[in-house]
Design an enzyme around this catalytic site. Sequence first.
Site, PDB file in Angstrom:
ATOM      1  N   GLU A  45      15.286  16.322  94.500  1.00  0.00           N
ATOM      2  CA  GLU A  45      14.445  15.358  95.228  1.00  0.00           C
ATOM      3  C   GLU A  45      14.822  13.931  94.866  1.00  0.00           C
ATOM      4  O   GLU A  45      15.040  13.624  93.683  1.00  0.00           O
ATOM      5  CB  GLU A  45      12.977  15.601  94.869  1.00  0.00           C
ATOM      6  N   ASP A  48      19.412  12.366  97.340  1.00  0.00           N
ATOM      7  CA  ASP A  48      20.373  12.341  98.461  1.00  0.00           C
ATOM      8  C   ASP A  48      20.992  10.956  98.620  1.00  0.00           C
ATOM      9  O   ASP A  48      22.195  10.825  98.830  1.00  0.00           O
ATOM     10  CB  ASP A  48      19.771  12.873  99.777  1.00  0.00           C
ATOM     11  N   GLY A 136       4.050  13.977 108.694  1.00  0.00           N
ATOM     12  CA  GLY A 136       3.840  13.211 107.470  1.00  0.00           C
ATOM     13  C   GLY A 136       3.437  14.056 106.280  1.00  0.00           C
ATOM     14  O   GLY A 136       2.853  13.556 105.323  1.00  0.00           O
ATOM     15  N   GLY A 138       5.568  15.712 104.335  1.00  0.00           N
ATOM     16  CA  GLY A 138       6.703  15.932 103.431  1.00  0.00           C
ATOM     17  C   GLY A 138       7.537  17.130 103.838  1.00  0.00           C
ATOM     18  O   GLY A 138       8.383  17.599 103.076  1.00  0.00           O
ATOM     19  N   SER A 141       8.883  16.323 109.544  1.00  0.00           N
ATOM     20  CA  SER A 141       8.665  16.297 110.993  1.00  0.00           C
ATOM     21  C   SER A 141       9.533  15.232 111.647  1.00  0.00           C
ATOM     22  O   SER A 141       9.921  15.368 112.806  1.00  0.00           O
ATOM     23  CB  SER A 141       7.195  16.031 111.304  1.00  0.00           C
ATOM     24  N   SER A 142       9.853  14.174 110.913  1.00  0.00           N
ATOM     25  CA  SER A 142      10.642  13.091 111.526  1.00  0.00           C
ATOM     26  C   SER A 142      12.044  13.584 111.875  1.00  0.00           C
ATOM     27  O   SER A 142      12.513  13.396 113.001  1.00  0.00           O
ATOM     28  CB  SER A 142      10.701  11.868 110.610  1.00  0.00           C
ATOM     29  N   GLU A 179      16.923   7.183 112.141  1.00  0.00           N
ATOM     30  CA  GLU A 179      15.754   7.057 111.257  1.00  0.00           C
ATOM     31  C   GLU A 179      15.836   5.769 110.429  1.00  0.00           C
ATOM     32  O   GLU A 179      14.848   5.061 110.276  1.00  0.00           O
ATOM     33  CB  GLU A 179      15.655   8.285 110.339  1.00  0.00           C
ATOM     34  N   ASP A 191      17.251  15.663 105.197  1.00  0.00           N
ATOM     35  CA  ASP A 191      16.367  16.292 106.172  1.00  0.00           C
ATOM     36  C   ASP A 191      17.110  16.681 107.451  1.00  0.00           C
ATOM     37  O   ASP A 191      16.892  17.745 108.022  1.00  0.00           O
ATOM     38  CB  ASP A 191      15.216  15.339 106.522  1.00  0.00           C
ATOM     39  N   TYR A 243       9.381   3.917  98.863  1.00  0.00           N
ATOM     40  CA  TYR A 243      10.595   4.727  98.907  1.00  0.00           C
ATOM     41  C   TYR A 243      11.810   3.816  98.749  1.00  0.00           C
ATOM     42  O   TYR A 243      12.695   4.052  97.934  1.00  0.00           O
ATOM     43  CB  TYR A 243      10.636   5.460 100.247  1.00  0.00           C
TER      44      TYR A 243
END
Length: 410
Positions: A45, A48, A136, A138, A141-142, A179, A191, A243
Site C-alpha cells: 500500500e 505504487d 469512495g 477504498g 470505484s474510480s 485520474e 488500481d 495523499y
Amino acid sequence: MTVHWYPLPSRDDATGAATAAFRAAFGREPDGLWAAPGRVNLIGEHVDYQAGLCLPFALPQRTVVAIATRDDDLLRLRSAQLDGSGDTWEGRIGEIRPGSVPGWAGYGAGVPWALRADGFDVPGADVLVDGSVPLGAGLSSSAALECALALALDDVAGLGLATSDAGRARLAAACVRAENEIAGAPTGGMDQAAALRCRAGHALLLDCRDFGATQVPFDLAGAGLELLVTDTRAHHALVDGRYGSRRDTCARAAASLGVTTLREIPGKTLDSALAVVRDAALDAVLADELCRCVRHVVTEIDRVTAVATLLREGRLREIGPLLDASHRSLRDDYQVSCAELDVACEATLAAGALGARMTGGGFGGSAIALVEAADTQTVAKAVADAFAARGWDHPIFLRAVPDTAGERLR
Ligand code: ADP
Ligand code: MG
C-alpha cells in the site's frame, strides 16, 4: 445487531439495469455494455508511486458503462449512482483540459482525453455509468469507472488494445493520466492495472517500475479461507491533499538519498538509508517524517515479496502476520489510517482473524481480514458490534473473491 452485506447483482441484472438506465437517460439503445471491477489490494500500500510492488486482485463487484457513439465530438456522461444529484455532464472532448471538468465527471471525461493525447482516435459518446463497486470505499470505484469506459472506447473505435495484456497496460496508463490530470487525484497505477489485467483465482503481482505483472495463484476457497472486507463508510476523498502530501514526502526523501524512487533502497540497507535521511533533514520534525515514510515504503515492498512467495507455496494462512505488520506500518509510520480502520482491524483480530489491514489509500475506506471460512459471520458481527459500541454508523461487508479483469458484457 444487524450485519449489513453489499449485494452482488447477477450479470444479467447488472446488464438489464444499465441498459434501462441508458434508455431513460438518452432515449435510445446503447451500442453495448462494458464492465470493469473494483479491487482489493492484498498488500503493498502506498508504494505504487514509489515504483514499488503491490498485490491487488479484482472483485466480482463491477462498474458497468453503457455507451452509444455520436457523430459529433460531444461526450455526455450520466451516473445511476448519483441520480438526483448528478446531472448529466456534457462537453466536447476536444475542449477537455485539466481543471475543466468538475466532480465525478472528470473520471469519465479524462479517459477519451487521455486516449486522444496518446494518439488514439476515439469518438464522442453518450455514456451511462452504473454498477456495484461502492464509491469512495477504498475499493477503487474510480479506476473501475475509467477502465470500463476505456474498454468501451477501445472497442467502438476498433483500437484492439483490450485483446492483449500489453494493450491493456496502455489502456491502464491512459486511465492513470485521466485520474491524475483531469480528475485531479494524484494516485499511482495500481488500481487501473488491477481493473484491466487481473485473472480469476489470482492476485496480480505488479512491479510499478515498469508495470510488469505476474499472476500469483490465490485460491482462498481451496484453502478454506475467506477475505472479509469491511467498508467502514468513513470517507475521506483522495483529492483532498493528504495523499499528495505523502507522495511529496517520499519524493523529498528519495532526493536526499540521491535516488529517483524509494524502490531503489533495498530492505537490508534500510538503517543506513535512514541515517542519511536524518542527517540531511533541516530539523528533527522533518527528519522524523521523512524517516517514517522511507521505513514504510521500504519494509512494505519487502512484505509484498514475502506474501507473493507464501501464496505461490500455497501457505495462505501464513500471510496473516504480514498483513498485520503492513497495517501497523501504515498506521504508525505512514499515518494514513484512522480510528474506524484501526477498530475494524482490531475487532476482526480479536474475533479470530488470521491477519488484518487497511486497504486502499486510507483516511477511511475499507479494511480486510483473512478469516477461516467458517468464522466469517462471527468476525463480521464482532466488527459491527465494535462500531455500534462507539456510536458509529454501521459498516458494510463483502467477501472478496479474486475475479476476472474488465470485459465486454454484451
Ligand atoms: P475509490 O476509488 O476507492 O472508490 P476515489 O475517491 O478514488 O475512491 O473515487 C471515488 C470517486 O469516483 C467518487 O467520489 C466519484 O467522483 C467517482 N466515481 C466512481 N464510481 C462512480 C460511479 N459509478 N458514478 C459516479 N461517480 C463515480
Ligand atoms: Mg480511487
